[in-house]
Design an enzyme around this catalytic site. Structure first.
Site, PDB file in Angstrom:
ATOM      1  N   GLU A  93      37.205  23.451 -24.548  1.00  0.00           N
ATOM      2  CA  GLU A  93      36.739  23.343 -25.936  1.00  0.00           C
ATOM      3  C   GLU A  93      36.241  24.688 -26.454  1.00  0.00           C
ATOM      4  OE1 GLU A  93      33.354  20.806 -28.458  1.00  0.00           O
ATOM      5  OE2 GLU A  93      33.201  21.012 -26.281  1.00  0.00           O
ATOM      6  N   LYS A 119      39.054  17.251 -33.895  1.00  0.00           N
ATOM      7  CA  LYS A 119      38.067  16.293 -33.395  1.00  0.00           C
ATOM      8  C   LYS A 119      37.694  15.333 -34.513  1.00  0.00           C
ATOM      9  CE  LYS A 119      33.687  16.056 -30.847  1.00  0.00           C
ATOM     10  NZ  LYS A 119      32.546  16.834 -30.293  1.00  0.00           N
ATOM     11  N   CYS A 153      35.308  16.956 -26.103  1.00  0.00           N
ATOM     12  CA  CYS A 153      33.924  16.786 -25.660  1.00  0.00           C
ATOM     13  C   CYS A 153      33.572  15.311 -25.503  1.00  0.00           C
ATOM     14  CB  CYS A 153      32.985  17.521 -26.609  1.00  0.00           C
ATOM     15  SG  CYS A 153      31.292  17.682 -25.989  1.00  0.00           S
TER      16      CYS A 153
END
Length: 529
Positions: free
Chosen positions: A286, A350, A403
Site C-alpha cells: 500500500e 480503495k 489495508c
C-alpha cells in the site's frame, strides 16, 4: 462451582466492575498473537454469572431494569477492547508532536465506543434471560446481533470479532467457510459459555453434550476439509511479494524518496532461487511509492525497465485525478497494474476508507475544532466508486483490497464472486511490533478460509505472506524484514470442501438461536405460571 458462581452473581459496586473488565481483558488473549482460545471458557461463563446478578435494586421501568445489564456488558467490552486494541495508539506516535495529545482517545476512547456494542448485547440477552441453557442461547444470539452491528454501524469496525477466538489455527478456521463470521460469533459464544451450566441445577448434561457435539463437529470438519487435495492447478501464477520495510516516520520525506524507490526496484530485481520460476506478478504494498506518479513520469519508465516481457507489477499508490490547472485534485488510495512497457493498464481505488486516518468525518465541523486526520497528505482521500477484478498474467483474476478492507467479511464476499485470488496490500508500519499486525494478518487468513480463495499479501512492514485457500500460511515475512517472497499459486476458483454461502448460513445460525432463546423463554414463563 455453585459457590464460586454465586459469589460472582452477588458482586456489587467496584468489584462487579473490575470483574467484568478483567473477564473481557482475559478474552482478548484468545486473539492473535496469543491465540490462547481456552480463555473463552473462563471469560464468557463469568459474563453469564455477572448477567445473572445484573438486576435493579427495586421495581423500575424497563430502561432502569436493563441498566445493570448494559453496564456489565459495557465493562466486559471495555476490558476486551482495551486489551485487544491498545496498539492503535502507536499510529499517533509516528508524528507525536502533532498527535500525541490524542493518545488517550485512541487507547481508551475507541474501546469505550466499541464497548457500547457489547453493552447492547448484554441488554438484548437479558430481555430473553431465563434459566439453564436458554440464557446461554440468548447471550449467543445477542452477541451475533451486536457483532453484526459493529461491522456495519458508522462505516463499521469488525476488528477481533469474538468468533475469532475459536479460530486460532487453520484446523479451526474451516467452519467459517460454512457458517461465516456471523455464525462463528454465535456458536463460539454459545460453546464458550457452556461451563456456566456447571453451577446450574438444570441442563448440565444436555449442555455439556451439546457443547461437546459442536466442538467435535468444529474440529472434525476442519480435519476433513484440510484433508481435501489442493486445487488441481488449472491456473498457476508465479508471484514475488515485496516487503520494503520503510520506516513510517520517513516514508513521505522528500529527501529520501529516491532511496525508497530504489529499495523497491532492487528488491524486485533480485534473482530467483534455483528451481524457482521467474515471477509473472510482482506485488508492492500500500502507498509504496513516496510520490505521485503524475509528478514523476520517470518512475513509470523505471518500472517498465524493471519488468521483463510478460511480467506485471501491481503497486499500491496514491492516485491523483484533476489537479493543475483546475486546482480540484482528488486523491485515491489505489492499486495499479503496470505492464512490461511501463503503462498503467488497470487501477482499483480503495472503496472503504478509514475515518480519521484517510478522511476527516464532518470535516467542516471537526476541522473548525482543530482536528485533522492522521495520514499527512494535502487533501482527504476520496472513496472509490466500485471494485473489480484485475486480469493477471496467465488469465487469473485477482481482486485487490487495500489495508483494513480485508477485515470486512461481507465486503470481501460481495466483490470476489468471479475471483481466483485475493490481493491485499497494506502498511502496518504505523503500529510497529505490536499485536496489531498479527491480528491484521490473522483476519486475512480467515478471509481465505471463508471465501475459499488464496490471499497474496504485501505489507510495507507488518506481515507479508502467501495464504492458501484453506487459511494455511504458505510463506510469510517477519515484522521488520526487508525481503521478498517467491511463490507459485495454483487455483481453480473458490475452493471449499462444501460449496455453500457462508454469509447466508450465518444468518440462518443467528435466526435459529433467536428462535431457540425466544421459544425457551416462552416455555419457561409458561411453566412458571
Amino acid at each position: 462451582m455453585e459457590g464460586f458462581a454465586g459469589r460472582i452473581v452477588l458482586l456489587w459496586g467496584w468489584r462487579r466492575v473490575l470483574t467484568a473488565f478483567l473477564a473481557g481483558a482475559l478474552a482478548a488473549l484468545g486473539q492473535a498473537p496469543y491465540d490462547f482460545f481456552a480463555v473463552g471458557f473462563v471469560s464468557f461463563p463469568v459474563l453469564v454469572w455477572l448477567l445473572d446478578g445484573a438486576t435493579a435494586c427495586s421495581p423500575a421501568g424497563l430502561l432502569k431494569r436493563l441498566r445493570p445489564a448494559f453496564a456489565t456488558g459495557w465493562w466486559f467490552g471495555f476490558g476486551y477492547f482495551v486489551a485487544g486494541l491498545w496498539w492503535v495508539g502507536g499510529a499517533l506516535l509516528v508524528e507525536a508532536d502533532a498527535f500525541a495529545w490524542a493518545l488517550p482517545l485512541a487507547v481508551l476512547g475507541l474501546p469505550a465506543l466499541l464497548a457500547v456494542f457489547f453493552g447492547l448485547a448484554a441488554v438484548l440477552a437479558r430481555l430473553f434471560w431465563g434459566e439453564g441453557v436458554g440464557r446461554i442461547a440468548a447471550l449467543a444470539a445477542a452477541f451475533g446481533v451486536a457483532e453484526w452491528l459493529r461491522a456495519v454501524a458508522f462505516t463499521g469496525f469488525p476488528w477481533n470479532p469474538v468468533g475469532y477466538i475459536a479460530m486460532p489455527v487453520p484446523l479451526l478456521m474451516q467452519s467459517v467457510g460454512v457458517v461465516g463470521t456471523m455464525g462463528m460469533n454465535v456458536l463460539a459464544v454459545f460453546v464458550f459459555s457452556m461451563p456456566a451450566l456447571l453451577a446450574a441445577r438444570s441442563h448440565r448434561a444436555a449442555g455439556a453434550a451439546l457443547a461437546a457435539l459442536l466442538a467435535v463437529a468444529h474440529v472434525g470438519y476442519g480435519a476433513w476439509a484440510l484433508s481435501w487435495p489442493a486445487p488441481a492447478g488449472e491456473n498457476k501464477l508465479s508471484v514475488r511479494i515485496v516487503q520494503p520495510s520503510i520506516d513510517q516516520s520517513e516514508k513521505w520525506e522528500g529527501s529520501v524518496r529516491d532511496r525508497i524507490f530504489k529499495t523497491l526496484l532492487d528488491l524486485s530485481a533480485l534473482p530467483v532461487a534455483e528451481g524457482q520460476p521467474k515471477p509473472e506478478l510482482i506485488l508492492w504494498p500500500e502507498t509504496s511509492l513516496p510520490f505521485l506518479l503524475t509528478e514523476r513520469p520517470d518512475a513509470l519508465v523505471a518500472m517498465g525497465e524493471l519488468l521483463q516481457p510478460g511480467q506485471m507489477l501491481m503497486a499500491g499508490i496514491v492516485r491523483e485525478e484533476g489537479g493543475a490547472p483546475s486546482g480540484s485534485a482528488r486523491y485515491y488510495n489505489s492499486v495499479v497494474a503496470i505492464n512490461d512497457a511501463g503503462v498503467i493498464v488497470d487501477a482499483v481505488d480503495k472503496v472503504h476508507l478509514v475515518p480519521f486516518g484517510e478522511y476527516l468525518p464532518f470535516q467542516d465541523i471537526l476541522g473548525e475544532l482543530g482536528l485533522q486526520k492522521v495520514v499527512t497528505l494535502p487533501l482527504d482521500f476520496a472513496a472509490g466508486s466500485a471494485r473489480h477484478a484485475m486480469t493477471l498474467p496467465g488469465g487469473m483474476r485477482g481482486v485487490p483490497f487495500v489495508c483494513y478492507e480485508i477485515i470486512f467479511p461481507t465486503l470481501v464476499a460481495a466483490d470476489t464472486g468471479a475471483a481466483d485470488v485475493i490481493i491485499n496490500v497494506t502498511n502496518d508500519a504505523w503500529f510497529g511490533d505490536t499485536p496489531g499486525p498479527y491480528q491484521h494478518f490473522r483476519q486475512a487468513q480467515i478471509r481465505a478460509a471463508e471465501s475459499g480463495l488464496p490471499v497474496l499479501r504485501s505489507a510495507n512492514n507488518g506481515i507479508s505472506g502467501v495464504i492458501d485457500a484453506r487459511g494455511r500460511v504458505v510463506d510469510a515475512l517477519a515484522i521488520d524484514a526487508r525481503a521478498v517472497i517467491d511463490a507459485t499459486v495454483a487455483t481453480s476458483g473458490q475452493d471449499r470442501a462444501i460449496p455453500v454461502n457462508p454469509s447466508l448460513n450465518g444468518v440462518f445460525v443467528l435466526g435459529f438461536f433467536v428462535l431457540f432463546c425466544v421459544g425457551f423463554g416462552v416455555r419457561s414463563r409458561f411453566r412458571s405460571n
